[in-house]
Write a protein that holds these residues in place. Structure first.
Motif, PDB file in Angstrom:
ATOM      1  N   THR A 132     -16.280   4.961   2.384  1.00  0.00           N
ATOM      2  CA  THR A 132     -17.001   6.200   2.099  1.00  0.00           C
ATOM      3  C   THR A 132     -16.066   7.146   1.370  1.00  0.00           C
ATOM      4  O   THR A 132     -14.842   6.967   1.369  1.00  0.00           O
ATOM      5  N   ARG A 133     -16.627   8.164   0.741  1.00  0.00           N
ATOM      6  CA  ARG A 133     -15.808   9.136   0.023  1.00  0.00           C
ATOM      7  C   ARG A 133     -14.877   9.881   0.971  1.00  0.00           C
ATOM      8  O   ARG A 133     -13.729  10.179   0.632  1.00  0.00           O
TER       9      ARG A 133
ATOM     10  N   LYS B 160     -16.234  14.869  -1.797  1.00  0.00           N
ATOM     11  CA  LYS B 160     -16.999  14.188  -0.744  1.00  0.00           C
ATOM     12  C   LYS B 160     -18.388  13.770  -1.212  1.00  0.00           C
ATOM     13  O   LYS B 160     -19.016  12.929  -0.564  1.00  0.00           O
ATOM     14  N   ASN B 161     -18.883  14.373  -2.313  1.00  0.00           N
ATOM     15  CA  ASN B 161     -20.157  13.936  -2.888  1.00  0.00           C
ATOM     16  C   ASN B 161     -20.002  13.564  -4.359  1.00  0.00           C
ATOM     17  O   ASN B 161     -20.981  13.590  -5.118  1.00  0.00           O
TER      18      ASN B 161
END
Length: 232
Positions: free
Chosen positions: A77-78, A221-222
């Protein structure tokens, strides 16, 4: 191997590669400096921190640009990637400075024995002209974190904004700094700079680098897997 361990290993191997390459360059330069001083019996000053700081900068930029899509493609995941990147970045700075100061310490011993008379410029000399291992190491650590922060932050801004918007922002910030330099009175600032404790100043600079590094978390994070096109 799960995604967390795989991401850690991916970034750690990359960190080791950059650390090995740039440490080898710096150590070979140190050997050349010592050989020149010993063979020709000359006294001169030079520097060794350039390749080591370059290694931190290269790892910071290369790690974000090349490893991010690979790690996400492997199932990370980020948030996992950024945590692993931050942790390995700290190890990169610490490892770089330990190797650099081992070379400094060896040269200091050779100078004390009178074998060579080669001086390596260090940021710690702004704090004290007398050699202090721990003080010099701390100041270089803070410089390392500053280099790390000012390498990662614009790279992430470039990824999120695209080339066009990034250069617009870069031009605006550059223009603002230029106006401040032209119109501001730096007399008081220079007096303050001359009187401030250098250890405190470098610690603040290191904290600024750390703040720049951590400020990339909400931006990444996105983040999409690819950078925006050159037209963005």
């Amino acid at each position: 191997m799960n995604a967390v361990k795989g991401t850690n290993r991916l970034i750690r191997d990359d960190m080791r590669l950059y650390l090995g390459i740039f440490s080898s360059i710096a150590l070979m330069l140190a050997v050349v400096y010592l050989a020149i001083g010993f063979i020709f019996d000359v006294s001169y000053a030079t520097q060794l921190f350039g390749p080591m700081y370059g290694g931190i900068c290269t790892f910071a930029i290369g790690g974000i640009i090349t490893l991010f899509p690979v790690a996400i493609g492997m199932g990370s995941t980020r948030i996992q990637f950024m945590k692993s990147f931050y942790m390995n970045s700290v190890w990169m700075v610490a490892g770089t400075m330990i190797i650099l100061h081992m070379a400094y310490f060896l040269l200091h011993l050779l100078q004390e024995k009178g074998i060579v008379d080669v001086t390596l410029y260090q940021p710690g000399m702004l704090y004290s002209s007398e050699y202090h291992f721990l003080s010099y190491l701390w100041i270089d650590l803070m410089c390392g974190f500053l280099v790390l922060g000012i390498s990662v932050f614009p790279t992430v801004c470039w990824m999120r904004l695209g080339m066009r918007n990034f250069f617009i922002m870069f031009f605006g910030v550059g223009l603002m700094i230029t106006l401040i330099v032209v119109f501001a009175d730096f007399g008081e600032w220079m007096k303050w700079f001359a009187s401030v404790n250098m250890m405190t100043l470098f610690t603040v600079l290191g904290c600024i680098g750390g703040a720049l590094l951590l400020s990339t978390y909400p931006m990444m994070k996105n983040a999409p897997l690819t950078m925006k096109s050159k037209k963005d």
